[in-house]
Scaffold this active site. Sequence first.
Site, PDB file in Angstrom:
ATOM      1  CE1 TYR A  32       1.180  -0.183   4.382  1.00 24.57           C
ATOM      2  CE2 TYR A  32       0.115   1.961   4.317  1.00 24.57           C
ATOM      3  CZ  TYR A  32       0.949   1.055   4.942  1.00 24.57           C
ATOM      4  OH  TYR A  32       1.550   1.394   6.124  1.00 24.57           O
ATOM      5  CE  LYS A 148       3.242   3.338   3.148  1.00 23.87           C
ATOM      6  NZ  LYS A 148       3.274   3.446   4.591  1.00 23.87           N
ATOM      7  CD  GLU A 180      10.310   1.862  10.706  1.00 26.64           C
ATOM      8  OE1 GLU A 180      10.058   2.826   9.976  1.00 26.64           O
ATOM      9  OE2 GLU A 180      10.251   0.681  10.296  1.00 26.64           O
ATOM     10  CG  LEU A 204       8.355   2.327   5.001  1.00 24.91           C
ATOM     11  CD1 LEU A 204       7.934   1.026   4.329  1.00 24.91           C
ATOM     12  CD2 LEU A 204       7.164   3.244   5.137  1.00 24.91           C
TER      13      LEU A 204
HETATM   14  N1  PLP Z   1       7.792   3.828   9.139  1.00 19.17           N
HETATM   15  C1  PLP Z   1       6.695   3.056   9.099  1.00 19.17           C
HETATM   16  C2  PLP Z   1       6.704   1.739   9.794  1.00 19.17           C
HETATM   17  C3  PLP Z   1       5.547   3.493   8.408  1.00 19.17           C
HETATM   18  O1  PLP Z   1       4.448   2.718   8.358  1.00 19.17           O
HETATM   19  C4  PLP Z   1       5.561   4.775   7.793  1.00 19.17           C
HETATM   20  C5  PLP Z   1       4.397   5.282   7.055  1.00 19.17           C
HETATM   21  O2  PLP Z   1       3.368   4.645   6.969  1.00 19.17           O
HETATM   22  C6  PLP Z   1       6.714   5.549   7.876  1.00 19.17           C
HETATM   23  C7  PLP Z   1       7.825   5.041   8.546  1.00 19.17           C
HETATM   24  C8  PLP Z   1       6.785   6.923   7.255  1.00 19.17           C
HETATM   25  O3  PLP Z   1       6.828   6.857   5.860  1.00 19.17           O
HETATM   26  P1  PLP Z   1       6.345   8.104   4.973  1.00 19.17           P
HETATM   27  O4  PLP Z   1       7.128   9.273   5.442  1.00 19.17           O
HETATM   28  O5  PLP Z   1       6.701   7.706   3.580  1.00 19.17           O
HETATM   29  O6  PLP Z   1       4.899   8.240   5.214  1.00 19.17           O
END
Ligand code: PLP
Length: 281
Positions: A32, A148, A180, A204
């Site tokens: 997603y 993701k 994170e 991520l």
């Molecule tokens: N880390 C995780 C586990 C996430 O699920 C997300 C976003 O859904 C992020 C980091 C942040 O990613 P982004 O800045 O691309 O939204």
Amino acid sequence: MSVVYLNGDYLPADQAKVSVNDRGFLFGDGVYEVTPAYRGLLFRWAQHVARMRKGLAALGIDYDAAALEAVKQGLLARNGLDDVPVAYVYVQVTRGIAPRTHAFPNPPVPPSVYGFANQYVRPAREVWERGYSAITVPDQRWALAEIKAIALLPNCLAQQAAVDAGVSDAIFVRDGIALEGSHNNLFAVFDGVVTTAPKSNYILHGVTRDLLIELARELGLPVEERAIPVAELYSADEVFFTGTTTEVRPSVEVDGRKIGDGRVGPVARGLFDAFLRVTAG
Ligand code: PLP
């Protein structure tokens, strides 16, 4: 009633039906993306679509993610979100519908594509200025966290632990390293150095994380991508999270320990202001 997208159609959410044999429903077999739109304009779509392409390739799902730009714009328009300050557009692609068996359907079946869009209302600045709190939790995710994937159970358990503890964020810790958040990336500031975990299979690769690193460099702040042991995190001058649905969220307490002087710091504030300028422009 919001309008959603399902496999080529836009329809009211309560009329969208997914098969019980969809592999997303049975196995969490899909990926997603959530992309922000500021006044109807998708922000950093190229980066979001690139990440989705990587995820689809990693899972071996044959789908052209380029088609999703029109879907996202269609969702914004049909939900009257073209002119709101901030909206989020979600899309997911699953491996499709096939009788339940672990191995992929052979021959492949058409992927299922679902999307929706929501308005986002930013918290009042006074609330942001009070700061938020976080807890640490063991990282129980699989070792492919850079994909993701829609299978987010460990992330849900982590965020529920945060809710149960009365805090805003949960920080995943693996082998003593703070990686994170459950749905956002983690930054800490040590003696003026903006520090965050390096890109690896254990986090991520956030689009907002990349943006914040760019903004920090533009502001002349040193940036270091390196492992942050939890013990060191507690001694940070500032801690904050970044993400599409988080934007920039400062934490003034982690595991009940005060971070810095217990107030939102100048680095998080400066970066959030820069983030607001970039996304408004
Ligand atoms: N880390 C995780 C586990 C996430 O699920 C997300 C976003 O859904 C992020 C980091 C942040 O990613 P982004 O800045 O691309 O939204």
